[in-house]
Write a protein that holds these residues in place. Structure first.
Motif, mmCIF file in Angstrom:
data_model
loop_
_atom_site.group_PDB
_atom_site.id
_atom_site.type_symbol
_atom_site.label_atom_id
_atom_site.label_comp_id
_atom_site.label_asym_id
_atom_site.label_seq_id
_atom_site.Cartn_x
_atom_site.Cartn_y
_atom_site.Cartn_z
ATOM 1 N N LEU A 64 -25.619 -9.027 0.141
ATOM 2 C CA LEU A 64 -26.207 -8.527 1.388
ATOM 3 C C LEU A 64 -25.093 -8.398 2.420
ATOM 4 O O LEU A 64 -24.707 -9.361 3.074
ATOM 5 C CB LEU A 64 -27.286 -9.492 1.895
ATOM 6 N N ILE A 65 -24.546 -7.201 2.502
ATOM 7 C CA ILE A 65 -23.468 -6.972 3.455
ATOM 8 C C ILE A 65 -23.862 -5.803 4.355
ATOM 9 O O ILE A 65 -24.722 -4.994 4.020
ATOM 10 C CB ILE A 65 -22.130 -6.701 2.732
ATOM 11 N N GLY A 66 -23.201 -5.727 5.482
ATOM 12 C CA GLY A 66 -23.523 -4.679 6.447
ATOM 13 C C GLY A 66 -23.030 -3.318 5.991
ATOM 14 O O GLY A 66 -22.214 -3.202 5.072
ATOM 15 N N PRO A 67 -23.502 -2.261 6.639
ATOM 16 C CA PRO A 67 -23.125 -0.904 6.207
ATOM 17 C C PRO A 67 -21.637 -0.614 6.386
ATOM 18 O O PRO A 67 -21.039 0.078 5.554
ATOM 19 C CB PRO A 67 -23.984 0.009 7.083
ATOM 20 N N LEU A 68 -21.004 -1.121 7.404
ATOM 21 C CA LEU A 68 -19.575 -0.845 7.604
ATOM 22 C C LEU A 68 -18.740 -1.517 6.514
ATOM 23 O O LEU A 68 -17.850 -0.900 5.913
ATOM 24 C CB LEU A 68 -19.132 -1.335 8.990
ATOM 25 N N GLU A 69 -19.050 -2.800 6.272
ATOM 26 C CA GLU A 69 -18.306 -3.519 5.233
ATOM 27 C C GLU A 69 -18.614 -2.946 3.859
ATOM 28 O O GLU A 69 -17.731 -2.846 2.996
ATOM 29 C CB GLU A 69 -18.653 -5.010 5.291
ATOM 30 N N SER A 70 -19.855 -2.546 3.636
ATOM 31 C CA SER A 70 -20.241 -1.972 2.349
ATOM 32 C C SER A 70 -19.489 -0.672 2.085
ATOM 33 O O SER A 70 -18.949 -0.455 0.986
ATOM 34 C CB SER A 70 -21.747 -1.717 2.335
ATOM 35 N N SER A 71 -19.428 0.205 3.081
ATOM 36 C CA SER A 71 -18.718 1.475 2.883
ATOM 37 C C SER A 71 -17.223 1.234 2.688
ATOM 38 O O SER A 71 -16.578 1.917 1.888
ATOM 39 C CB SER A 71 -18.976 2.425 4.048
ATOM 40 N N LYS A 72 -16.675 0.227 3.396
ATOM 41 C CA LYS A 72 -15.260 -0.118 3.223
ATOM 42 C C LYS A 72 -15.004 -0.622 1.807
ATOM 43 O O LYS A 72 -14.019 -0.229 1.163
ATOM 44 C CB LYS A 72 -14.875 -1.172 4.252
ATOM 45 N N ASN A 73 -15.906 -1.494 1.302
ATOM 46 C CA ASN A 73 -15.754 -2.023 -0.062
ATOM 47 C C ASN A 73 -15.867 -0.916 -1.107
ATOM 48 O O ASN A 73 -15.094 -0.879 -2.080
ATOM 49 C CB ASN A 73 -16.786 -3.108 -0.345
ATOM 50 N N ALA A 75 -15.268 2.274 -0.688
ATOM 51 C CA ALA A 75 -14.087 3.150 -0.590
ATOM 52 C C ALA A 75 -12.893 2.517 -1.305
ATOM 53 O O ALA A 75 -12.148 3.194 -2.038
ATOM 54 C CB ALA A 75 -13.754 3.413 0.874
ATOM 55 N N GLU A 76 -12.709 1.194 -1.094
ATOM 56 C CA GLU A 76 -11.606 0.494 -1.761
ATOM 57 C C GLU A 76 -11.790 0.486 -3.274
ATOM 58 O O GLU A 76 -10.840 0.689 -4.036
ATOM 59 C CB GLU A 76 -11.515 -0.942 -1.215
ATOM 60 N N GLU A 77 -13.049 0.254 -3.712
ATOM 61 C CA GLU A 77 -13.333 0.254 -5.149
ATOM 62 C C GLU A 77 -13.096 1.640 -5.754
ATOM 63 O O GLU A 77 -12.520 1.777 -6.846
ATOM 64 C CB GLU A 77 -14.785 -0.184 -5.381
ATOM 65 N N GLY A 78 -13.508 2.671 -5.045
ATOM 66 C CA GLY A 78 -13.274 4.046 -5.520
ATOM 67 C C GLY A 78 -11.796 4.372 -5.601
ATOM 68 O O GLY A 78 -11.325 5.017 -6.551
ATOM 69 N N LYS A 79 -11.038 3.908 -4.594
ATOM 70 C CA LYS A 79 -9.600 4.142 -4.584
ATOM 71 C C LYS A 79 -8.938 3.458 -5.783
ATOM 72 O O LYS A 79 -8.087 4.055 -6.468
ATOM 73 C CB LYS A 79 -9.021 3.616 -3.272
ATOM 74 N N GLN A 80 -9.345 2.192 -6.060
ATOM 75 C CA GLN A 80 -8.765 1.457 -7.194
ATOM 76 C C GLN A 80 -9.124 2.116 -8.522
ATOM 77 O O GLN A 80 -8.279 2.220 -9.434
ATOM 78 C CB GLN A 80 -9.236 -0.008 -7.184
ATOM 79 N N GLU A 81 -10.389 2.557 -8.638
ATOM 80 C CA GLU A 81 -10.805 3.235 -9.875
ATOM 81 C C GLU A 81 -10.050 4.550 -10.051
ATOM 82 O O GLU A 81 -9.657 4.915 -11.164
ATOM 83 C CB GLU A 81 -12.320 3.492 -9.860
ATOM 84 N N ASN A 82 -9.824 5.268 -8.964
ATOM 85 C CA ASN A 82 -9.083 6.537 -9.028
ATOM 86 C C ASN A 82 -7.646 6.275 -9.464
ATOM 87 O O ASN A 82 -7.109 6.977 -10.341
ATOM 88 C CB ASN A 82 -9.117 7.213 -7.658
ATOM 89 N N LEU A 83 -7.006 5.227 -8.887
ATOM 90 C CA LEU A 83 -5.631 4.905 -9.279
ATOM 91 C C LEU A 83 -5.554 4.452 -10.731
ATOM 92 O O LEU A 83 -4.617 4.822 -11.466
ATOM 93 C CB LEU A 83 -5.058 3.827 -8.344
ATOM 94 N N SER A 84 -6.538 3.632 -11.182
ATOM 95 C CA SER A 84 -6.517 3.202 -12.581
ATOM 96 C C SER A 84 -6.764 4.389 -13.522
ATOM 97 O O SER A 84 -6.189 4.456 -14.629
ATOM 98 C CB SER A 84 -7.517 2.079 -12.827
ATOM 99 N N GLY A 85 -7.598 5.372 -13.089
ATOM 100 C CA GLY A 85 -7.820 6.575 -13.908
ATOM 101 C C GLY A 85 -6.557 7.412 -14.004
ATOM 102 O O GLY A 85 -6.214 7.934 -15.086
ATOM 103 N N ILE A 86 -5.835 7.535 -12.886
ATOM 104 C CA ILE A 86 -4.570 8.291 -12.902
ATOM 105 C C ILE A 86 -3.565 7.592 -13.812
ATOM 106 O O ILE A 86 -2.878 8.236 -14.618
ATOM 107 C CB ILE A 86 -4.021 8.450 -11.463
ATOM 108 N N LYS A 87 -3.513 6.250 -13.706
ATOM 109 C CA LYS A 87 -2.580 5.481 -14.526
ATOM 110 C C LYS A 87 -2.895 5.649 -16.010
ATOM 111 O O LYS A 87 -1.997 5.843 -16.848
ATOM 112 C CB LYS A 87 -2.650 4.005 -14.129
ATOM 113 N N ARG A 88 -4.207 5.606 -16.349
ATOM 114 C CA ARG A 88 -4.604 5.751 -17.748
ATOM 115 C C ARG A 88 -4.228 7.146 -18.269
ATOM 116 O O ARG A 88 -3.679 7.291 -19.364
ATOM 117 C CB ARG A 88 -6.110 5.512 -17.890
#
Length: 186
Positions: A64-73, A75-88
Motif C-alpha cells: 500500500l503505497i502512494g501514487p507518487l511513490e508507486s509511479s516512481k517504483n 518507472a525504476e522497475e521498467g528502467k531496470q527491466e529495459n536495461l536487463s533486456g538490452i544486456k541480454r
C-alpha cells in the motif's frame, strides 16, 4: 391578814401581714453564630501527551503505497527491466557473432532459445512476515498534570447575648388588728 395582790393582764399585739412575693424572670437568648466556608481554589494545568505512529514502512510491506511513490517504483522497475533486456540482447548478439559459422549456426540459436525459455526453478521457499517486524514505529511523549489547591479558612462570626433579668421585689405590709395593752390591777 390580807396580802395585797397585784394582778397584771397583758394583751399581746395582733398583726395581719400582707406578703407580696418577689418575682424574678431570667431569659438567656441563644448566642447568634454564622459560619461560612468559602470554596477552595483549585487550579489544574495539563499538557497533552503526544503519540506519533509511523506505519509507512508497514504499508509499503503490504504493497500500500502512494501514487507518487508507486509511479516512481514502476518507472525504476521498467528502467531496470529495459536495461536487463538490452544486456541480454547484446550478450545473445555477441554470442551469435562469435560462434557463427557453418557448423555452429543452428546450434548457437538453439542454445540461446533453451537458455531463455527453459523451465526455471522458483526461489527458495520461506515464511515471510508481512508487515516486517519493527516496521511500525511508535513514539510517545507523556503529558503532565499540575494540580494546585489553595485552601480557604472558614469565616466564623458569633455574638454572645446577655441574659435579660426582670426582678420585681416583694413587699410585706402589716396592719395592727389589736393593740398591745398592759393592765395592772391592785
Amino acid at each position: 391578814m390580807k396580802i395585797p395582790q397585784i394582778q397584771i393582764n397583758i394583751t399581746d399585739i395582733k398583726m395581719e401581714y400582707t406578703v407580696q412575693d418577689p418575682v424574678q424572670k431570667i431569659q438567656q437568648p441563644k448566642a447568634s453564630q454564622s459560619i461560612e466556608q468559602p470554596a477552595a481554589i483549585l487550579e489544574i494545568n495539563t499538557t497533552r501527551g503526544k503519540l506519533k505512529i509511523d506505519s509507512s514502512q508497514a504499508r509499503r510491506d503490504l504493497g500500500l503505497i502512494g501514487p507518487l511513490e508507486s509511479s516512481k517504483n514502476f518507472a525504476e522497475e521498467g528502467k531496470q527491466e529495459n536495461l536487463s533486456g538490452i544486456k541480454r540482447r547484446v550478450t545473445e548478439g555477441r554470442q551469435i557473432m562469435l560462434q557463427s559459422g557453418k557448423e555452429k549456426g543452428r546450434s548457437t540459436i538453439q542454445n540461446i532459445a533453451k537458455q531463455n525459455h527453459g523451465p526455471t526453478r522458483p526461489g527458495p521457499y520461506n515464511i515471510k512476515f508481512v508487515p516486517s517486524i519493527g516496521s511500525v514505529k511508535i513514539d510517545y511523549t507523556p503529558g503532565t498534570t499540575d494540580v494546585h489547591i489553595e485552601q480557604q479558612a472558614p469565616k466564623i462570626e458569633h455574638k454572645v447575648n446577655k441574659p435579660s433579668i426582670d426582678y420585681t421585689p416583694g413587699k410585706v405590709s402589716g396592719t395592727m388588728v389589736q393593740r398591745p395593752d398592759v393592765d395592772v390591777m391592785v
